[in-house]
Design a protein around this motif. Sequence first.
Motif, PDB file in Angstrom:
ATOM      1  N   GLY A  79      29.962 -76.823 110.630  1.00  0.00           N
ATOM      2  CA  GLY A  79      29.106 -76.180 109.280  1.00  0.00           C
ATOM      3  C   GLY A  79      28.098 -76.511 108.886  1.00  0.00           C
ATOM      4  N   PHE A  80      27.022 -74.831 109.137  1.00  0.00           N
ATOM      5  CA  PHE A  80      26.176 -74.963 108.547  1.00  0.00           C
ATOM      6  C   PHE A  80      26.123 -73.701 107.831  1.00  0.00           C
ATOM      7  N   GLY A  81      25.969 -74.291 106.173  1.00  0.00           N
ATOM      8  CA  GLY A  81      25.781 -73.426 104.506  1.00  0.00           C
ATOM      9  C   GLY A  81      25.614 -74.506 103.804  1.00  0.00           C
ATOM     10  N   PRO A  82      25.317 -74.289 102.537  1.00  0.00           N
ATOM     11  CA  PRO A  82      25.392 -74.346 101.066  1.00  0.00           C
ATOM     12  C   PRO A  82      26.815 -74.929 100.650  1.00  0.00           C
ATOM     13  N   ALA A  83      25.885 -76.540 100.957  1.00  0.00           N
ATOM     14  CA  ALA A  83      27.096 -77.666 100.558  1.00  0.00           C
ATOM     15  C   ALA A  83      28.338 -77.446  98.823  1.00  0.00           C
ATOM     16  N   GLU A  84      27.693 -76.413  98.470  1.00  0.00           N
ATOM     17  CA  GLU A  84      28.628 -76.234  97.344  1.00  0.00           C
ATOM     18  C   GLU A  84      29.670 -75.131  97.934  1.00  0.00           C
ATOM     19  N   LEU A  85      29.800 -74.274  99.087  1.00  0.00           N
ATOM     20  CA  LEU A  85      30.398 -73.205  98.914  1.00  0.00           C
ATOM     21  C   LEU A  85      32.081 -73.850  99.415  1.00  0.00           C
ATOM     22  N   ALA A  86      33.022 -73.339  98.629  1.00  0.00           N
ATOM     23  CA  ALA A  86      34.693 -73.831  99.278  1.00  0.00           C
ATOM     24  C   ALA A  86      34.992 -74.025 100.676  1.00  0.00           C
ATOM     25  N   SER A  87      34.400 -73.307 101.478  1.00  0.00           N
ATOM     26  CA  SER A  87      34.109 -73.272 102.829  1.00  0.00           C
ATOM     27  C   SER A  87      33.789 -75.284 103.116  1.00  0.00           C
ATOM     28  N   MET A  88      32.553 -74.987 103.464  1.00  0.00           N
ATOM     29  CA  MET A  88      31.847 -76.471 103.275  1.00  0.00           C
ATOM     30  C   MET A  88      32.802 -77.319 103.365  1.00  0.00           C
ATOM     31  N   ALA A  89      33.562 -77.174 101.802  1.00  0.00           N
ATOM     32  CA  ALA A  89      34.436 -78.627 101.309  1.00  0.00           C
ATOM     33  C   ALA A  89      35.534 -78.657 101.530  1.00  0.00           C
ATOM     34  N   HIS A  90      35.797 -77.176 102.024  1.00  0.00           N
ATOM     35  CA  HIS A  90      37.577 -77.895 103.022  1.00  0.00           C
ATOM     36  C   HIS A  90      36.973 -78.699 103.887  1.00  0.00           C
ATOM     37  N   LEU A  91      36.439 -78.297 104.951  1.00  0.00           N
ATOM     38  CA  LEU A  91      35.802 -79.202 106.402  1.00  0.00           C
ATOM     39  C   LEU A  91      35.484 -80.593 106.016  1.00  0.00           C
ATOM     40  N   ALA A 114      18.796 -81.975 109.280  1.00  0.00           N
ATOM     41  CA  ALA A 114      19.534 -82.684 109.540  1.00  0.00           C
ATOM     42  C   ALA A 114      20.396 -81.935 110.437  1.00  0.00           C
ATOM     43  N   LEU A 115      20.078 -80.341 110.864  1.00  0.00           N
ATOM     44  CA  LEU A 115      20.911 -80.084 111.628  1.00  0.00           C
ATOM     45  C   LEU A 115      20.869 -79.900 112.762  1.00  0.00           C
ATOM     46  N   THR A 116      19.377 -80.436 114.002  1.00  0.00           N
ATOM     47  CA  THR A 116      19.474 -80.950 114.701  1.00  0.00           C
ATOM     48  C   THR A 116      20.343 -82.112 115.203  1.00  0.00           C
ATOM     49  N   GLU A 117      20.173 -83.511 114.010  1.00  0.00           N
ATOM     50  CA  GLU A 117      21.111 -84.746 114.009  1.00  0.00           C
ATOM     51  C   GLU A 117      21.933 -84.047 113.921  1.00  0.00           C
ATOM     52  N   ALA A 118      22.946 -83.214 113.321  1.00  0.00           N
ATOM     53  CA  ALA A 118      24.681 -82.507 113.427  1.00  0.00           C
ATOM     54  C   ALA A 118      24.738 -82.242 114.899  1.00  0.00           C
ATOM     55  N   VAL A 119      24.298 -81.299 114.891  1.00  0.00           N
ATOM     56  CA  VAL A 119      24.267 -80.613 116.439  1.00  0.00           C
ATOM     57  C   VAL A 119      24.362 -82.013 117.534  1.00  0.00           C
ATOM     58  N   GLY A 120      23.069 -82.387 117.526  1.00  0.00           N
ATOM     59  CA  GLY A 120      22.649 -83.995 118.641  1.00  0.00           C
ATOM     60  C   GLY A 120      24.768 -84.643 119.156  1.00  0.00           C
ATOM     61  N   ALA A 121      25.093 -85.394 117.958  1.00  0.00           N
ATOM     62  CA  ALA A 121      25.883 -86.415 117.225  1.00  0.00           C
ATOM     63  C   ALA A 121      26.732 -85.477 117.993  1.00  0.00           C
ATOM     64  N   LEU A 122      27.865 -84.190 117.612  1.00  0.00           N
ATOM     65  CA  LEU A 122      28.462 -83.925 118.105  1.00  0.00           C
ATOM     66  C   LEU A 122      28.324 -83.415 119.598  1.00  0.00           C
ATOM     67  N   CYS A 123      26.900 -82.928 120.451  1.00  0.00           N
ATOM     68  CA  CYS A 123      27.165 -83.204 121.948  1.00  0.00           C
ATOM     69  C   CYS A 123      27.325 -84.304 122.525  1.00  0.00           C
ATOM     70  N   ALA A 124      26.519 -85.203 122.109  1.00  0.00           N
ATOM     71  CA  ALA A 124      26.322 -86.406 122.863  1.00  0.00           C
ATOM     72  C   ALA A 124      27.322 -87.728 122.798  1.00  0.00           C
ATOM     73  N   ASP A 125      28.595 -87.045 121.798  1.00  0.00           N
ATOM     74  CA  ASP A 125      29.683 -88.498 121.554  1.00  0.00           C
ATOM     75  C   ASP A 125      31.075 -87.923 121.728  1.00  0.00           C
TER      76      ASP A 125
END
Length: 457
Positions: free
Chosen positions: A358-370, A386-397
Amino acid sequence: MPSVEEYPRVLVVSAAVFDRTTGTGITLSNLFAGWPPDRLAQLYTEDASPGAEVRGTFARFAPRNAPVEYHLFRLRQRTRRPDPAGVPAAEAVDPLPGPVRARLRAQLRAFVDLSPVRVPVDVRGWLREQRPDVVYATLGSIRMMRLAVTAAQECDAPLVPHFMDDWPSTLYANGQVLGVPRLAVLAGMREVMRHSSYGMGISEAMAREFEQRYGLPFAAFGNCVSPSDFADPDQPASPLSADGTVDLVYVGGLHLDRWRSLRRIGEVVQRLAQRGTPARLTVHAPATNLAQYDGVFAGLPAVRLGRSLSAGEVPGVLRQADVLVHVEAFAEEFRRYTRYSLSTKIPQYLAAGRPVLGFGPAELASMAHLSAADAGRVVGVDDEAALTEAVGALCADAELRDRFGRQGLAYAVRHHRTDRVAARFAEVLREAAHRRVARPPAPRSGSGTTLRGVDAG
């Protein structure tokens, strides 16, 4: 599931028809799945025919009942020139609008929405003929508010508005047409609430906010998913491609500036691929979006534009992804509009048993739901590191992806299965049918002729 006697007679008033081509149409079809056809009717404005998933009585509110828009549209069709490339005028796609064109379109849209709408005698007769216990409406414009209130008055039935976005706060808020449409929105909302016994929001955050805002009980109902579209919990293994490429998949529209957030992810994926991490971003969007925004991913070979998908193809494509992607825009004007929204595809994503980025403002209901589903990584700030770290972690593990996928699937089973949601949905509408409204709607006098077929008026 409720017994037949527990289903109230419902008249649905909406722009979208029950079908599988739009987000609202999909949500309506899933919420009303299994509803007894003799207890369901719909008056809609969209230029489409009802799908086969939901049975009931249907009537289209004819375009000529909105004479200003009707004649403007006919004039535009007569004067519009064919596309230079030979594409027929009806199929030509306008380029990205510039600031001036966008402002002119916004002014015209507000003017048309504010213009008079005629509800003929035969339409009023058809409304009364349905004898609903409750009028359920999705609204979203001045015209739909007026039509929903008219239906409630004609049928002497309480209204239940269902909000998919916080359009009451943002619609015509930029002062279009000297601010008159904005005043009409506020007046329309007051009239809607005077005729309503209950409200619905697409997320829990929206339901709680609107309950406080309008002083009416609200329940949360978004899209739900058929049990047949859920992933097998015993086989959630990562479906990596033969060459080991991690495929991040986005399914949805590119409007509301979502293409900008997708491009940011595409840039991160491109850098990871150049550094040796085999990854790509695949984007499936409506055909009109793909034509309109085809240039925004230029220079990013790690981004692949997939074909547009039919509703029936979506569950299979989601289950074949390694990571599913949901994005929202960070610009303030879009944050205000989507802050309480829950995208139609999020329940589908979770039901697919795949991890979600999920990539979008943290206060949005969609991000809170995820985040509540613990179904993946949510990057709630527009921060490259932060985006690079998240994408990298999901791709690597792979184990991390598998764990997130299982957690999201379990959450979807608890909260998004159609058979579980449908019973509560019917219960709320049944309660709404018996609640008093602030101002009981009074039926209008006069008789109407019986309406037949799929055109109203």
